[in-house]
Design a protein around this motif. Sequence first.
Motif, short mmCIF file in Angstrom:
data_model
loop_
_atom_site.label_atom_id
_atom_site.label_comp_id
_atom_site.label_asym_id
_atom_site.label_seq_id
_atom_site.Cartn_x
_atom_site.Cartn_y
_atom_site.Cartn_z
N UNK A 282 0.79 -1.16 -0.07
CA UNK A 282 0.02 0.00 -0.01
C UNK A 282 0.69 1.42 -0.08
N UNK A 283 2.30 1.06 -0.39
CA UNK A 283 3.05 2.30 -0.37
C UNK A 283 3.48 2.46 1.04
N UNK A 284 4.65 3.48 0.87
CA UNK A 284 5.45 3.72 2.11
C UNK A 284 4.55 4.52 3.30
N UNK A 285 3.52 5.25 2.77
CA UNK A 285 2.71 5.99 3.59
C UNK A 285 1.89 5.20 4.67
N UNK A 286 1.39 3.93 4.13
CA UNK A 286 0.23 3.48 5.07
C UNK A 286 0.58 1.96 5.35
N UNK A 287 -0.19 1.31 5.98
CA UNK A 287 -0.21 -0.24 6.29
C UNK A 287 0.26 -0.68 7.40
N UNK A 288 0.91 0.16 8.31
CA UNK A 288 1.72 -0.43 9.58
C UNK A 288 0.91 -0.28 10.61
N UNK A 289 0.27 1.09 11.05
CA UNK A 289 -0.16 1.19 12.07
C UNK A 289 -1.18 0.09 12.67
N UNK A 290 -1.98 -0.43 11.97
CA UNK A 290 -2.69 -1.57 12.46
C UNK A 290 -2.16 -2.75 13.09
N UNK A 291 -1.04 -3.03 12.78
CA UNK A 291 -0.25 -4.05 13.16
C UNK A 291 0.45 -3.74 14.36
N UNK A 292 1.22 -2.32 14.21
CA UNK A 292 1.82 -1.90 15.21
C UNK A 292 1.27 -1.95 16.78
N UNK A 293 -0.06 -1.32 16.65
CA UNK A 293 -0.91 -1.46 17.77
C UNK A 293 -0.96 -2.78 18.40
N UNK A 294 -1.17 -3.92 17.82
CA UNK A 294 -1.25 -5.10 18.35
C UNK A 294 0.25 -5.63 18.76
N UNK A 295 1.30 -5.21 18.21
CA UNK A 295 2.58 -5.67 18.56
C UNK A 295 2.82 -4.88 20.06
N UNK A 296 2.66 -3.60 19.86
CA UNK A 296 3.04 -2.71 21.21
C UNK A 296 2.15 -3.26 22.36
N UNK A 297 0.86 -3.99 22.10
CA UNK A 297 -0.07 -4.20 23.20
C UNK A 297 0.56 -5.56 23.84
N UNK A 298 1.25 -6.54 22.99
CA UNK A 298 1.92 -7.66 23.58
C UNK A 298 3.17 -7.31 24.01
N UNK A 299 3.92 -6.45 23.57
CA UNK A 299 5.08 -6.20 24.07
C UNK A 299 4.90 -5.28 25.56
N UNK A 300 3.88 -4.70 25.77
CA UNK A 300 3.59 -4.03 27.07
C UNK A 300 3.19 -5.05 27.96
N UNK A 301 2.44 -6.16 27.45
CA UNK A 301 2.24 -7.44 28.61
C UNK A 301 3.46 -8.15 28.63
N UNK A 302 4.43 -8.24 28.06
CA UNK A 302 5.61 -8.78 28.17
C UNK A 302 6.39 -8.23 29.42
N UNK A 303 6.37 -6.73 29.10
CA UNK A 303 6.99 -5.96 29.96
C UNK A 303 6.03 -6.02 31.48
N UNK A 304 5.07 -6.16 31.63
CA UNK A 304 4.40 -6.07 32.73
C UNK A 304 5.02 -7.24 33.56
N UNK A 305 4.92 -8.52 32.83
CA UNK A 305 5.24 -9.82 33.34
C UNK A 305 6.75 -9.64 33.81
N UNK A 306 7.58 -9.30 33.07
CA UNK A 306 8.81 -9.31 33.18
C UNK A 306 9.16 -8.28 34.65
N UNK A 307 8.46 -7.07 34.76
CA UNK A 307 8.58 -6.16 35.90
C UNK A 307 8.18 -6.95 37.22
N UNK A 308 6.93 -7.56 37.12
CA UNK A 308 6.53 -8.37 38.07
C UNK A 308 7.38 -9.43 38.71
N UNK A 309 8.25 -10.01 37.65
CA UNK A 309 9.11 -10.98 38.07
C UNK A 309 10.54 -10.40 38.38
N UNK A 310 10.58 -9.15 38.57
CA UNK A 310 12.02 -8.68 38.86
C UNK A 310 13.04 -8.50 37.89
#
Length: 374
Positions: A231-259
């Motif tokens: 879809x060109x360089x201008x579009x196409x990433x945001x809708x999957x980036x949100x999913x990735x950042x969500x699961x990244x935050x979940x991983x971070x939360x678990x790692x912080x809880x585990x120390x």
Amino acid sequence: MRFLADRTSIPVPFIIHSGTKKESPLQLSPFIIIDYIDHETKMYDALNTPGCSIEEGGILDLNIGEDKLEMLYGQLADILLRLSTPSFPHIGSLSQIDDFVWKVARRSLSMNMNGLVQLGGLPRSKLPDLHTKFNTASSYPEALADLNIEHLTHQRNDAVESADDCRRKFVAWKLFRRLAKDKRLTNPSLEKGPFKIVGVVDWEFTYAAPAERSYSPPWWLLIEKPEYWSKGIETGREYRLKTFLKVMKDCEDIAIQQGSLREEQRLSGPMGQSWENGDFWIMNAVLHSFAFDTVYWQKIDPRFFGPTENPEGAWKERLNLLDEEEKYEMEQLVARKLKEMETSALVWDPNEYTLAFREQLKRQREEVDETYII
């Protein structure tokens, strides 16, 4: 790989043995023998559109379920998070000093550098000195800009399409280098490090890189490289980036809880900011030389030097930013490239294995000639 196995919980294969060309049984090349990891499929195949071949470049399956995508992205996010925690005072490749001590001892060998030499005709002598270590975040993209100017100079065929195309590429790299030298491409607070471990596809291309590399969202969320996004360089990433950042935050939360992770070591926030402010494109340009021209003129130049009336001819408006010496250098390069286009001769920088093979053939011919003389 030994460092990652020793200092992180990332599942890397056990190294059985490795050695140089001289240590290999047939003396063919350097080698590494590792454990086989039993698996059902590859991450690429799990994310790819069914029926889309590797030759087509691969495209993220748009029909993939959100639960499955979160599961796959989550595992990758966890690995990236673990990769980001070790830090070093320099940028470069690691060497093991003893059983417990590792340090950055030489320059990195990235996939991009390897590609410039293997595919782009860059002489290996133009790579940074083997023992070069980068002490600041800004010095690294500056050195890579110099490297890519050398590539533009030395790639014998298909480097440019015309005189103006050569000028356009020259102006882009010169201005990019100036931005790097002026420390405008990196975060001032991260100038002195710490520098993070970065792995790109194959572990042999792992090195300690600027923290901005860890803070840049992975380009492979859609499998395709950005310059090939359908879809060109201008579009196409945001809708999957949100999913990735969500699961990244979940991983971070678990790692912080585990120390195992501190609050300030989160990646999800910096990754989101990198996408919003355009730092993602700087890292993309640094890491993918063959796509630099497209990325620079569409994303980087307007950000730092302002919009232009004609994006295709933006390089002409930027000529006034070059000094007279740089303009002279540009015209010399244009003349050289136009002359090279007349012949399209095959030229490359042979490695030690090619040179050794040449010597072997030479000796064989001499032996044959000597036989006929006798």
